[in-house]
Write a protein that holds these residues in place. Structure first.
Motif, short mmCIF file in Angstrom:
data_model
loop_
_atom_site.label_atom_id
_atom_site.label_comp_id
_atom_site.label_asym_id
_atom_site.label_seq_id
_atom_site.Cartn_x
_atom_site.Cartn_y
_atom_site.Cartn_z
N ARG A 15 1.08 -1.39 0.46
CA ARG A 15 0.33 -0.23 -0.06
C ARG A 15 1.00 1.44 -0.20
O ARG A 15 0.52 2.61 -0.53
N SER A 16 1.85 0.75 0.84
CA SER A 16 2.44 2.29 0.59
C SER A 16 3.32 3.09 -1.10
O SER A 16 2.97 4.28 -1.15
N LEU A 17 3.37 1.29 -0.98
CA LEU A 17 4.70 1.62 -2.74
C LEU A 17 3.03 2.37 -3.93
O LEU A 17 3.27 2.93 -4.63
N THR A 18 1.38 1.97 -3.28
CA THR A 18 0.85 2.05 -4.51
C THR A 18 0.47 3.73 -4.30
O THR A 18 -0.25 4.13 -5.16
N ASP A 19 0.31 3.84 -3.08
CA ASP A 19 0.22 5.06 -2.74
C ASP A 19 0.88 6.35 -3.09
O ASP A 19 0.11 7.44 -3.89
N ARG A 20 2.10 5.78 -3.40
CA ARG A 20 3.04 6.85 -4.25
C ARG A 20 3.08 6.95 -5.86
O ARG A 20 3.06 7.64 -6.42
N VAL A 21 1.78 5.79 -6.45
CA VAL A 21 1.98 5.22 -7.83
C VAL A 21 0.68 6.47 -7.94
O VAL A 21 0.57 7.61 -8.77
N VAL A 22 -0.20 6.00 -7.15
CA VAL A 22 -1.75 7.18 -7.09
C VAL A 22 -1.70 8.34 -7.03
O VAL A 22 -2.37 9.33 -7.59
N LYS A 23 -0.21 8.82 -6.60
CA LYS A 23 -0.36 10.25 -6.42
C LYS A 23 0.43 10.63 -7.63
O LYS A 23 0.63 12.17 -7.76
N LEU A 24 0.65 9.99 -8.35
CA LEU A 24 0.83 10.62 -10.17
C LEU A 24 0.10 10.42 -11.34
O LEU A 24 0.43 10.91 -12.22
N GLN A 25 -1.04 9.81 -10.70
CA GLN A 25 -2.05 9.99 -11.47
C GLN A 25 -2.27 11.81 -11.51
O GLN A 25 -3.02 11.96 -10.46
N GLN A 26 -2.98 11.28 -12.75
CA GLN A 26 -3.27 13.20 -13.07
C GLN A 26 -4.60 13.37 -13.66
O GLN A 26 -5.97 12.23 -12.40
N VAL A 27 -5.12 14.27 -13.31
CA VAL A 27 -6.80 14.38 -13.89
C VAL A 27 -7.84 13.61 -14.43
O VAL A 27 -8.79 13.68 -13.70
N ASP A 28 -6.95 13.21 -15.62
CA ASP A 28 -7.36 12.79 -16.67
C ASP A 28 -7.68 11.05 -16.51
O ASP A 28 -7.94 10.34 -17.50
N GLY A 29 -6.68 10.35 -15.60
CA GLY A 29 -6.48 9.28 -15.40
C GLY A 29 -5.45 8.61 -15.46
O GLY A 29 -4.90 7.49 -14.83
N SER A 30 -4.69 9.46 -16.11
CA SER A 30 -3.96 8.99 -16.99
C SER A 30 -2.20 9.06 -15.56
O SER A 30 -2.32 10.45 -14.38
N VAL A 31 -1.16 8.24 -15.83
CA VAL A 31 -0.29 8.36 -14.64
C VAL A 31 1.03 8.52 -15.20
O VAL A 31 1.76 8.13 -15.61
N LEU A 32 1.77 9.50 -14.71
CA LEU A 32 2.88 10.69 -15.82
C LEU A 32 4.90 9.42 -14.65
O LEU A 32 3.82 9.23 -13.94
N GLY A 33 5.14 9.89 -15.41
CA GLY A 33 6.40 10.02 -14.22
C GLY A 33 6.93 8.91 -14.77
O GLY A 33 8.67 8.71 -14.74
N ALA A 34 7.06 7.83 -15.51
CA ALA A 34 7.86 6.58 -16.34
C ALA A 34 8.67 6.98 -16.84
O ALA A 34 8.66 7.87 -17.05
N VAL A 35 10.08 6.45 -16.55
CA VAL A 35 11.53 6.77 -17.50
C VAL A 35 11.03 5.48 -18.82
O VAL A 35 11.84 6.07 -19.54
N SER A 36 10.82 4.54 -18.53
CA SER A 36 10.33 3.43 -19.90
C SER A 36 9.69 2.46 -19.13
O SER A 36 9.41 2.42 -18.24
N SER A 37 9.12 1.69 -20.17
CA SER A 37 8.80 0.59 -19.61
C SER A 37 9.41 -1.28 -20.25
O SER A 37 10.74 -0.45 -20.71
N ILE A 38 9.04 -1.89 -20.33
CA ILE A 38 9.97 -3.26 -20.98
C ILE A 38 10.16 -3.20 -21.94
O ILE A 38 11.01 -3.98 -22.86
N THR A 39 9.10 -2.68 -23.07
CA THR A 39 9.70 -2.35 -24.59
C THR A 39 9.74 -1.46 -25.11
O THR A 39 9.58 -0.89 -25.70
N SER A 40 10.60 -0.27 -23.59
CA SER A 40 11.50 1.16 -24.35
C SER A 40 11.00 2.11 -24.85
O SER A 40 10.95 2.81 -25.47
N SER A 41 9.40 1.56 -24.23
CA SER A 41 8.41 2.63 -25.13
C SER A 41 8.51 4.08 -25.01
O SER A 41 9.74 4.57 -23.42
N ARG A 42 7.90 5.51 -25.20
CA ARG A 42 8.19 6.96 -25.70
C ARG A 42 6.66 7.09 -25.49
O ARG A 42 5.75 6.54 -25.91
N GLY A 43 6.46 7.66 -24.95
CA GLY A 43 5.10 9.31 -25.30
C GLY A 43 4.50 9.01 -24.72
O GLY A 43 3.89 8.49 -23.32
N ASP A 44 3.19 8.92 -25.50
CA ASP A 44 1.96 8.29 -25.25
C ASP A 44 1.90 7.11 -24.89
O ASP A 44 1.03 6.53 -23.78
#
Length: 210
Positions: free
Chosen positions: A158-187
């Motif tokens: 729950r401590s980690l999930t709370d930190r994730v929730v704090k990064l959620q934007q008004v539209d529901g998206s979650v910002l701040g990721a450096v990368s994903s396993i597929t090295s995605s960028r942008g949208d």
């Protein structure tokens, strides 16, 4: 195809384990075991490499002791940078988190004490704010909370999930990721990070969804 890739292999293991729950006859157990055994040979933290005998699913009750005792080391998994379908170019911590998440959710948590300890240490700083990695580790903790009935794992999750929730934007998206396993960028990266956030919130439905 060759060469085998760690991140893509972890993805396949997780998918096949999920498939077995609904279509067990369609999954070749020997193939799945060989694949899992190979991924365990790519561990960089374990003092003792996986023995020749197959890595079998086992009780996860001892993983908490393992995490507590293992010192944190600078790497978790060896990664061949072949870049298959963008797997291979993600940062090491992103790759480590994804592989550990996939193996833990497939039933191998008791084998991954050093790797879980490594991720826990990396994410311990309060200013660390990559929701993709935090969400994956939160998913690991929720799985451990469920399988070990440990309140401590639930608190950590729950401590980690709370930190994730704090990064959620008004539209529901979650910002701040450096990368994903597929090295995605942008949208694409925003979509993947948001999906991880949704998954970890669903692990604690009553707290974060209802």
């Amino acid at each position: 195809g060759a060469p085998a890739h760690e991140g893509l292999t972890a993805y396949g293991i997780l998918q096949f384990h999920d498939m077995k729950k609904v279509l067990p006859d369609l999954v070749d157990d020997a193939m799945l075991q060989r694949t899992t055994d190979w991924l365990f040979t790519r561990r960089a933290l374990a003092e003792e490499k996986t023995p020749d005998a197959s890595v079998e699913d086992s009780s996860e009750a001892s993983v908490e002791d393992s995490v507590a005792k293992d010192s944190v080391k600078p790497a978790a998994f060896l990664v061949g940078r072949s870049g298959l379908d963008s797997f291979g170019f993600a940062p090491p911590l992103t790759t480590d988190a994804y592989i550990v998440y996939s193996l833990v959710r497939s039933g191998y948590a008791s084998k991954l004490g050093p790797e879980i300890a490594h991720l826990s240490e990396q994410c311990a700083q309060p200013d660390y704010a990559d929701p993709y990695v935090l969400g994956l580790l939160g998913g690991v903790y929720y799985h451990l909370a469920t399988t070990t009935k440990s309140e401590d794992w639930l608190v950590r999750a729950r401590s980690l999930t709370d930190r994730v929730v704090k990064l959620q934007q008004v539209d529901g998206s979650v910002l701040g990721a450096v990368s994903s396993i597929t090295s995605s960028r942008g949208d694409a990266l925003t979509i993947e990070a948001t999906a991880v956030a949704v998954i970890v919130m669903l692990d604690d439905y009553e707290k974060y969804v209802e």
